[in-house]
Design a protein around this motif. Structure first.
Motif, PDB file in Angstrom:
ATOM      1  N   LYS A 100       0.313  12.220   9.377  1.00 47.26           N
ATOM      2  CA  LYS A 100       0.054  13.456   8.678  1.00 47.26           C
ATOM      3  C   LYS A 100      -1.006  14.257   9.405  1.00 47.26           C
ATOM      4  O   LYS A 100      -0.939  15.477   9.459  1.00 47.26           O
ATOM      5  CB  LYS A 100      -0.388  13.135   7.249  1.00 47.26           C
ATOM      6  CG  LYS A 100       0.739  12.498   6.457  1.00 47.26           C
ATOM      7  CD  LYS A 100       0.346  12.168   5.042  1.00 47.26           C
ATOM      8  CE  LYS A 100      -0.474  10.920   4.970  1.00 47.26           C
ATOM      9  NZ  LYS A 100      -0.394  10.256   3.656  1.00 47.26           N
ATOM     10  N   VAL A 127       6.254   4.064  13.285  1.00 48.97           N
ATOM     11  CA  VAL A 127       7.318   4.946  13.734  1.00 48.97           C
ATOM     12  C   VAL A 127       6.660   6.196  14.312  1.00 48.97           C
ATOM     13  O   VAL A 127       5.693   6.716  13.744  1.00 48.97           O
ATOM     14  CB  VAL A 127       8.232   5.343  12.560  1.00 48.97           C
ATOM     15  CG1 VAL A 127       9.347   6.265  13.030  1.00 48.97           C
ATOM     16  CG2 VAL A 127       8.804   4.098  11.899  1.00 48.97           C
ATOM     17  N   CYS A 131       0.838  -1.190   0.000  1.00 50.11           N
ATOM     18  CA  CYS A 131       0.000   0.000   0.000  1.00 50.11           C
ATOM     19  C   CYS A 131       0.880   1.250   0.000  1.00 50.11           C
ATOM     20  O   CYS A 131       1.727   1.438   0.875  1.00 50.11           O
ATOM     21  CB  CYS A 131      -0.925  -0.021   1.207  1.00 50.11           C
ATOM     22  SG  CYS A 131      -2.317  -1.122   0.904  1.00 50.11           S
ATOM     23  N   GLY A 132       0.675   2.059  -1.002  1.00 52.53           N
ATOM     24  CA  GLY A 132       1.515   3.235  -1.203  1.00 52.53           C
ATOM     25  C   GLY A 132       0.969   4.471  -0.501  1.00 52.53           C
ATOM     26  O   GLY A 132      -0.025   4.410   0.219  1.00 52.53           O
ATOM     27  N   ASP A 145      -1.112  -0.006  10.742  1.00 56.49           N
ATOM     28  CA  ASP A 145      -2.339   0.812  10.796  1.00 56.49           C
ATOM     29  C   ASP A 145      -3.326   0.420   9.698  1.00 56.49           C
ATOM     30  O   ASP A 145      -4.459   0.886   9.692  1.00 56.49           O
ATOM     31  CB  ASP A 145      -1.989   2.314  10.686  1.00 56.49           C
ATOM     32  CG  ASP A 145      -1.200   2.655   9.424  1.00 56.49           C
ATOM     33  OD1 ASP A 145      -0.550   1.757   8.845  1.00 56.49           O
ATOM     34  OD2 ASP A 145      -1.235   3.834   9.013  1.00 56.49           O
ATOM     35  N   GLY A 203       8.251   7.360   8.932  1.00 58.12           N
ATOM     36  CA  GLY A 203       7.385   6.177   9.064  1.00 58.12           C
ATOM     37  C   GLY A 203       7.142   5.545   7.704  1.00 58.12           C
ATOM     38  O   GLY A 203       7.284   4.318   7.521  1.00 58.12           O
ATOM     39  N   GLY A 226       1.720  -0.780   6.518  1.00 57.30           N
ATOM     40  CA  GLY A 226       1.926  -0.553   7.945  1.00 57.30           C
ATOM     41  C   GLY A 226       0.828  -1.235   8.750  1.00 57.30           C
ATOM     42  O   GLY A 226      -0.240  -1.553   8.228  1.00 57.30           O
ATOM     43  N   THR A 233      -0.675   8.178   0.332  1.00 62.11           N
ATOM     44  CA  THR A 233      -1.675   9.162  -0.066  1.00 62.11           C
ATOM     45  C   THR A 233      -0.844  10.440  -0.197  1.00 62.11           C
ATOM     46  O   THR A 233      -0.234  10.872   0.779  1.00 62.11           O
ATOM     47  CB  THR A 233      -2.760   9.301   1.022  1.00 62.11           C
ATOM     48  OG1 THR A 233      -3.336   8.012   1.234  1.00 62.11           O
ATOM     49  CG2 THR A 233      -3.838  10.285   0.596  1.00 62.11           C
ATOM     50  N   TRP A 251     -11.764   3.711  -0.908  1.00 62.77           N
ATOM     51  CA  TRP A 251     -10.354   3.446  -0.677  1.00 62.77           C
ATOM     52  C   TRP A 251      -9.982   1.962  -0.825  1.00 62.77           C
ATOM     53  O   TRP A 251      -9.038   1.618  -1.545  1.00 62.77           O
ATOM     54  CB  TRP A 251      -9.983   3.975   0.708  1.00 62.77           C
ATOM     55  CG  TRP A 251      -8.594   3.709   1.165  1.00 62.77           C
ATOM     56  CD1 TRP A 251      -7.478   3.567   0.376  1.00 62.77           C
ATOM     57  CD2 TRP A 251      -8.160   3.554   2.514  1.00 62.77           C
ATOM     58  NE1 TRP A 251      -6.372   3.343   1.184  1.00 62.77           N
ATOM     59  CE2 TRP A 251      -6.768   3.326   2.490  1.00 62.77           C
ATOM     60  CE3 TRP A 251      -8.820   3.593   3.757  1.00 62.77           C
ATOM     61  CZ2 TRP A 251      -6.019   3.134   3.658  1.00 62.77           C
ATOM     62  CZ3 TRP A 251      -8.071   3.407   4.903  1.00 62.77           C
ATOM     63  CH2 TRP A 251      -6.682   3.179   4.847  1.00 62.77           C
ATOM     64  N   MET A 276       3.882   8.835  14.150  1.00 59.09           N
ATOM     65  CA  MET A 276       4.112   9.893  13.172  1.00 59.09           C
ATOM     66  C   MET A 276       2.942   9.862  12.189  1.00 59.09           C
ATOM     67  O   MET A 276       2.715   8.839  11.549  1.00 59.09           O
ATOM     68  CB  MET A 276       5.416   9.592  12.432  1.00 59.09           C
ATOM     69  CG  MET A 276       6.265  10.791  12.139  1.00 59.09           C
ATOM     70  SD  MET A 276       7.837  10.349  11.385  1.00 59.09           S
ATOM     71  CE  MET A 276       8.959  10.536  12.768  1.00 59.09           C
ATOM     72  N   THR A 317       8.608   1.796   6.325  1.00 58.48           N
ATOM     73  CA  THR A 317       7.756   0.772   5.716  1.00 58.48           C
ATOM     74  C   THR A 317       8.311   0.365   4.346  1.00 58.48           C
ATOM     75  O   THR A 317       8.449  -0.828   4.052  1.00 58.48           O
ATOM     76  CB  THR A 317       6.305   1.297   5.626  1.00 58.48           C
ATOM     77  OG1 THR A 317       5.782   1.330   6.957  1.00 58.48           O
ATOM     78  CG2 THR A 317       5.419   0.420   4.758  1.00 58.48           C
ATOM     79  N   TYR A 318       8.684   1.334   3.527  1.00 56.98           N
ATOM     80  CA  TYR A 318       9.141   0.974   2.173  1.00 56.98           C
ATOM     81  C   TYR A 318      10.537   0.354   2.182  1.00 56.98           C
ATOM     82  O   TYR A 318      10.844  -0.481   1.324  1.00 56.98           O
ATOM     83  CB  TYR A 318       9.020   2.179   1.222  1.00 56.98           C
ATOM     84  CG  TYR A 318       7.568   2.594   1.131  1.00 56.98           C
ATOM     85  CD1 TYR A 318       6.606   1.681   0.684  1.00 56.98           C
ATOM     86  CD2 TYR A 318       7.126   3.833   1.578  1.00 56.98           C
ATOM     87  CE1 TYR A 318       5.258   2.002   0.671  1.00 56.98           C
ATOM     88  CE2 TYR A 318       5.778   4.170   1.571  1.00 56.98           C
ATOM     89  CZ  TYR A 318       4.850   3.251   1.117  1.00 56.98           C
ATOM     90  OH  TYR A 318       3.520   3.561   1.117  1.00 56.98           O
ATOM     91  N   GLY A 359       5.747  -2.035  11.796  1.00 56.99           N
ATOM     92  CA  GLY A 359       5.396  -1.284  13.001  1.00 56.99           C
ATOM     93  C   GLY A 359       5.307   0.207  12.712  1.00 56.99           C
ATOM     94  O   GLY A 359       5.726   0.682  11.654  1.00 56.99           O
ATOM     95  N   THR A 387      -2.725   6.629  -3.552  1.00 58.98           N
ATOM     96  CA  THR A 387      -4.123   7.038  -3.374  1.00 58.98           C
ATOM     97  C   THR A 387      -4.230   8.510  -3.748  1.00 58.98           C
ATOM     98  O   THR A 387      -4.284   9.389  -2.884  1.00 58.98           O
ATOM     99  CB  THR A 387      -4.551   6.756  -1.913  1.00 58.98           C
ATOM    100  OG1 THR A 387      -4.217   5.397  -1.601  1.00 58.98           O
ATOM    101  CG2 THR A 387      -6.049   6.943  -1.720  1.00 58.98           C
TER     102      THR A 387
HETATM  103  N1  5CA Z   1      -2.644   5.293   0.641  1.00 59.60           N
HETATM  104  C1  5CA Z   1      -2.886   4.540   1.835  1.00 59.60           C
HETATM  105  C2  5CA Z   1      -2.641   3.064   1.623  1.00 59.60           C
HETATM  106  S1  5CA Z   1      -3.516   2.434   0.270  1.00 59.60           S
HETATM  107  C3  5CA Z   1      -2.043   5.033   3.001  1.00 59.60           C
HETATM  108  O1  5CA Z   1      -2.156   4.478   4.085  1.00 59.60           O
HETATM  109  N2  5CA Z   1      -1.231   6.057   2.756  1.00 59.60           N
HETATM  110  S2  5CA Z   1      -0.262   6.740   3.856  1.00 59.60           S
HETATM  111  O2  5CA Z   1       0.432   7.779   3.131  1.00 59.60           O
HETATM  112  O3  5CA Z   1      -1.004   7.114   4.992  1.00 59.60           O
HETATM  113  O4  5CA Z   1       0.759   5.656   4.278  1.00 59.60           O
HETATM  114  C4  5CA Z   1       1.639   5.071   3.344  1.00 59.60           C
HETATM  115  C5  5CA Z   1       2.265   3.794   3.913  1.00 59.60           C
HETATM  116  O5  5CA Z   1       3.070   4.112   5.063  1.00 59.60           O
HETATM  117  C6  5CA Z   1       1.230   2.770   4.397  1.00 59.60           C
HETATM  118  O6  5CA Z   1       1.702   1.460   4.118  1.00 59.60           O
HETATM  119  C7  5CA Z   1       1.158   3.022   5.875  1.00 59.60           C
HETATM  120  O7  5CA Z   1       0.743   1.889   6.591  1.00 59.60           O
HETATM  121  C8  5CA Z   1       2.604   3.407   6.201  1.00 59.60           C
HETATM  122  N3  5CA Z   1       2.718   4.310   7.354  1.00 59.60           N
HETATM  123  C9  5CA Z   1       1.995   5.423   7.605  1.00 59.60           C
HETATM  124  N4  5CA Z   1       2.396   6.002   8.765  1.00 59.60           N
HETATM  125  C10 5CA Z   1       3.402   5.236   9.255  1.00 59.60           C
HETATM  126  C11 5CA Z   1       4.230   5.309  10.426  1.00 59.60           C
HETATM  127  N5  5CA Z   1       4.104   6.273  11.315  1.00 59.60           N
HETATM  128  N6  5CA Z   1       5.160   4.333  10.595  1.00 59.60           N
HETATM  129  C12 5CA Z   1       5.313   3.332   9.694  1.00 59.60           C
HETATM  130  N7  5CA Z   1       4.562   3.220   8.574  1.00 59.60           N
HETATM  131  C13 5CA Z   1       3.613   4.156   8.356  1.00 59.60           C
END
Ligand code: 5CA
Ligand code: ZN
Length: 410
Positions: free
Chosen positions: A292, A283, A44-45, A252, A55, A250, A47, A228, A290, A59-60, A281, A84
């Motif tokens: 947005k 971050v 999942c990429g 979440d 964070g 992640g 937004t 979504w 962490m 994940t990446y 996990g 997204t």
């Molecule tokens: N676009 C959706 C997924 S389809 C989304 O969750 N976008 S995101 O921008 O919120 O997060 C992008 C990726 O980073 C997701 O895989 C999410 O689980 C991960 N992620 C978001 N916040 C954190 C964090 N604080 N620590 C680790 N991974 C995170």
């Protein structure tokens, strides 16, 4: 969508083994893939607003290590990631800052690409936006309606019927009880409060056009925009193929996103969505995740602008096991810089041990649920033992393995 440029990934003289990965659904380690050969990964990429924070990067990097370990084992990898690029939080941010939502998405995706490239993350084979997938999503929602897995509200919104029988059943990934599901659904983008839904947990598949919101024609659905979870279900099916070897993201996203996406995809195809669910996990910073929405963010791009070597950033991330939640502290960066310096110095000296031994130890840690902190210790020990002579063939082979497996260029 074209994504970022691939780093060079050297091939090692021998091949490693396929990894065992902790699966959130099985609640234990599973071989991924089950049999050697090929692996399909969907992660999942972002937004695209306020990216890339540490964070996201953690994940990446975790999935990048998975791809590297798979490649090392000679596994043919198909990697798909979405973005997204139309959704409520993006539209809200665009509105609040007076920026066109398309420009906001474009600029943040660009920034993300730059960060991924700097961190030497292998790009996915397909990087797909929600906007470019609208036609596919419309067709999928039409099919769900035809099959009785979805229903239309008087205002044109279309919802997934949570009681649709699917195998494995809804709830088998998160294993949450209904009360916990309702709570998380409300917290993470769901709308349990909407009146007229058959079940408060029913998830939005298609949002009928509202005044001032972007929308697309939508065929039989009428004008609107995608929900979504269906976005990821459809992109994964179309570009990676089901069942996925690993569905990632992640922690979440376990509920509702991955639970709903899997149910949608299974209702559509009759196929299990993924064999393994790998979750990273969270971050955090200053005691909180962490995010947005909270705004407690450390951006990869800001660190880069401050002159931090991206390899030091990568080492900060690799120093934590991908499954643990952790808080970022400035000390982390200091420790990583020091480690990078030590490794670079060692790369210019003679190795005290055969490369094969160090590489075998690295592989052992990484194939055991991607234990990067342990893999870093293997390199630390090697570096500490290097002798004063010039770099030899063993040193060179170890430096190459560090690059191939950990993505750290010395
Ligand atoms: N676009 C959706 C997924 S389809 C989304 O969750 N976008 S995101 O921008 O919120 O997060 C992008 C990726 O980073 C997701 O895989 C999410 O689980 C991960 N992620 C978001 N916040 C954190 C964090 N604080 N620590 C680790 N991974 C995170
Ligand atoms: Zn997703």
């Amino acid at each position: 969508m074209k994504s970022w440029s691939a780093p060079a990934v050297p091939e090692l003289a021998t091949a490693g083994d396929a990894p065992v990965i902790f699966c959130s659904s099985a609640r234990g380690p599973v071989a991924a893939p089950r049999a050697k050969g090929e692996a399909r990964l969907y992660v999942c990429g972002i937004t695209p607003y306020d990216s890339t924070h540490l964070g996201h990067a953690a994940t990446y990097v975790a999935f990048d290590v998975l791809v590297r370990v798979w490649r090392d084992a000679g596994i043919d990898v198909t990697y798909v990631q979405n973005t997204t690029d139309v959704d409520d939080p993006l539209l809200e941010r665009a509105q609040a800052t007076g920026v066109d939502w398309r420009d906001l998405a474009r600029s943040q995706i660009e920034r993300y690409f730059g960060d991924m490239e700097a961190l030497r993350i292998i790009p996915p084979d397909s990087y797909i936006g929600a906007v470019e997938s609208v036609d596919l999503i419309v067709a999928a929602v039409e099919r769900l309606l035809e099959r009785g897995a979805a229903y239309r509200m008087p205002n044109g919104d279309v919802y997934y019927r949570i009681g649709t029988p699917v195998e494995p059943p809804f709830g088998s990934i998160s294993k949450l009880d209904r009360a916990a599901m309702l709570e998380l659904f409300a917290e993470r983008g769901g709308d349990p409060e909407v009146e007229g839904k058959e079940d408060p947990l029913d998830a939005l598949l298609w949002r009928a056009a509202r005044e001032g919101e972007p929308h697309w024609e939508g065929g039989a659905l009428g004008p609107g925009r995608p929900g979504w979870h269906i976005e990821c279900a459809v992109i994964a099916e179309q570009y990676a193929g089901l069942p996925l070897t690993v569905q990632g993201g992640g922690s979440d996203l376990v509920f509702p996103h991955h639970e709903m996406g899997a149910a949608h995809a299974t209702a559509l195809t009759g196929t299990e969505f993924a064999r393994t669910y790998m979750h990273t996990g969270m971050v955090g910073l200053d005691g909180e995740k962490m995010s947005k929405s909270k705004g407690n963010l450390i951006f990869v791009s800001s660190l880069r602008e401050d002159g931090v070597d991206p390899m030091a950033i990568r080492l900060v991330l690799l120093a934590h096991h991908y499954r643990s939640d952790w808080m970022y502290r400035a000390d982390d960066l200091e420790a990583a810089r020091h480690r990078l310096q030590t490794w670079r110095a060692a790369a210019g000296r003679a190795s005290a041990v055969p490369a094969a031994e160090v590489i075998a130890n690295l592989r052992q840690e990484l194939t055991d649920d991607l234990d990067c902190p342990a893999a870093l210790s293997v390199v630390d020990d090697w570096a500490a033992g290097t002798a004063s002579g010039p770099a030899d063939a063993d040193t060179a082979a170890i430096v190459t393995a560090i690059d191939a497996l950990l993505g750290v260029e010395l």
